[in-house]
Design an enzyme around this catalytic site. Structure first.
Site, PDB file in Angstrom:
ATOM      1  N   ASN A   1       0.910  -1.237  -0.111  1.00 65.33           N
ATOM      2  CA  ASN A   1      -0.052  -0.026   0.017  1.00 65.33           C
ATOM      3  C   ASN A   1       0.847   1.314  -0.054  1.00 65.33           C
ATOM      4  OD1 ASN A   1       0.709  -0.543   2.605  1.00 65.33           O
ATOM      5  ND2 ASN A   1      -1.108   0.303   3.455  1.00 65.33           N
TER       6      ASN A   1
ATOM      7  N   ASP B   1       4.319  -4.643  11.728  1.00 61.70           N
ATOM      8  CA  ASP B   1       3.701  -3.480  11.183  1.00 61.70           C
ATOM      9  C   ASP B   1       4.204  -2.429  11.233  1.00 61.70           C
ATOM     10  OD1 ASP B   1       1.379  -2.383   9.983  1.00 61.70           O
ATOM     11  OD2 ASP B   1      -0.130  -2.795  11.238  1.00 61.70           O
TER      12      ASP B   1
HETATM   13 ZN   LIG Z   1      -3.187  -4.077   8.389  1.00 59.38          ZN
END
Ligand SMILES: [Zn+2]
Length: 436
Positions: free
Chosen positions: A94, A305
């Site tokens: 992303n 993350d």
């Molecule tokens: Zn995510």
């Protein structure tokens, strides 16, 4: 060619070979050349004394965001990775533009190689433009080097697309990484729904937003036989659903982040934007369930993350600040403090969840110090206590909820392909530079 390195006298922990003993590790030509007692250094070798330190397979992070939101250089993030002991990182798609075609996949790979720190494995997008409508050419993404697909940052909201992805990916033997969230249920919430959100007057994201989406994906994994990997599990409900799906034989794995293992939504009090992430920090009952699941193996591995943001962005009002925190440089210290010191996991079990298991989920050539393997190695002091000071990070971003906290366990040296790419020990432990 880099010089041979002998790491001498360390505690070598390699769960892939069930090793946990005082053993030397010899690296020649970028690969593991031997493990044993009192190995003799070959000509030209650098001998590094690592007694008191752990020598482990380099850590593997299945969930890293590169150059988010725009301009932190990939090289800095790869540098942050090796400072945290990570030698392989999976890059989420992303970005702007997204990694949704073979050229973009190839670009991320090439940039990772050029930076020369951690190995960077691209993860391709599930849908063109991450819009959740048209499926990408998954075969082409894999041919270009993608090791998985995901629309992370957003869920695949169309169940029929999720089903097709779980069918298609089987032909290429890659997992589908799922950011499991029902956007209608999270409804633009900014933190966990509960007493703290009520007290702060902030819009809450209920556990159900995650539970519903995890249930759907587990059901589709069973329907299709596809390999599903649930990202950043944060709720007790999701844990129960994953446990049940695994018990029925579904090909499901899951990750949890250090922050979801360590912190509750209490960390948001004071409108602290460095505690704003998605999924949000949850209740104490959720943290406890996620920890238990990691110990039990229902949650397979730890992933950070890692999401760098600019200081100014995180300085905004809580509602407007971006989601996401950095995690590469604090993961080991947080996990040892939370899981090993508390007696929940021993160091070998932790390394299994930070290295061997994530490598196997994405089928990466990593997570082992077996003879002949690429010499990706993390050397760390499991007892060193240090205070997290974001100003000392190797990465540019400072957005961490652990600033000012004491962490336990710190990386001393990281080798990637046999090259020392991070070295906090300097020359003081170099016992000899063998030359004849
Ligand atoms: Zn995510």
């Amino acid at each position: 060619m880099t010089r041979p390195i002998l790491l001498r006298g360390g505690r070598l922990i390699d769960p892939s070979q069930r090793l946990d003993d005082r053993l030397d590790l010899l690296v020649v030509g970028g690969r593991v050349a031997g493990i044993g007692r009192e190995l003799q250094p070959p000509e030209g070798a650098v001998v590094v004394e690592v007694s008191g330190l752990v020598v482990a397979p380099g850590l593997v992070d299945l969930h890293v965001h590169l150059r988010e939101p725009g301009d932190e250089h990939k090289e800095t993030i790869a540098r942050a990775a090796v400072a945290g002991g990570f030698t392989s990182i999976c890059a989420m798609p992303n970005t702007r533009p997204p990694i949704d075609d073979p050229a973009a996949v190839g670009f991320v790979r090439a940039e990772g190689q050029r930076a020369g720190f951690a190995h960077v494995y691209p993860v391709g997008a599930v849908s063109v433009g991450l819009l959740g409508e048209e499926m990408t050419e998954i075969g082409e993404l894999v041919a270009a080097g993608a090791v998985a697909v995901t629309d992370d940052g957003r869920p695949v909201w169309d169940s029929s697309l999720a089903r097709r992805v779980l069918e298609y990916t089987q032909a290429f033997e890659i997992p589908y990484f799922s950011h499991a969230e029902d956007l209608r249920l999270s409804a633009n919430g900014v933190m966990n729904h509960g007493a703290v959100s009520t007290a702060l007057g902030l819009r809450g994201i209920p556990n159900a937003a995650e539970d519903v989406a995890v249930a759907r994906d587990c059901i589709l994994a069973e329907l299709t036989g596809g390999q599903l990997h649930i990202q950043h599990v944060s709720t007790r409900g999701a844990v129960d659903i994953i446990r049940a799906a695994k018990a029925r034989g579904a090909r499901v794995s899951a990750e949890a982040t250090p922050h979801h293992l360590a912190l509750t939504d209490e960390a948001v009090r004071g409108y602290r934007t460095e505690a704003k992430m998605n999924p949000p920090l949850r209740s104490a009952a959720d943290v406890s369930a996620v920890r238990d699941a990691l110990v039990e193996g229902v949650i397979d591995c730890i992933a950070t993350d890692h999401a760098p943001h600019h200081y100014e962005d995180k300085e905004r009002e809580f509602d407007d600040a971006p989601f996401g925190v950095v995690g590469l440089e604090t993961a080991l210290g947080v996990c040892i403090r939370e899981l090993v010191l508390s007696g929940r996991l021993d160091l070998a079990d932790l390394i299994q969840r930070l290295s061997c298991r994530p490598a196997s989920i994405a089928r990466l050539a990593a997570g082992t110090l077996a003879e002949g393997a690429v010499a990706d190695v993390a050397v760390f002091d499991p007892d060193e206590r240090w205070v997290c000071n974001p100003d000392e990070f190797s990465g540019l971003s400072r957005n961490t909820p652990f600033a000012g906290q004491e962490l336990v366990g710190r990386v001393a040296m990281t080798l990637v392909g046999g090259r020392p790419v991070y070295d906090r020990m300097g020359s003081k432990r170099v016992a000899a530079s063998v030359s004849r």
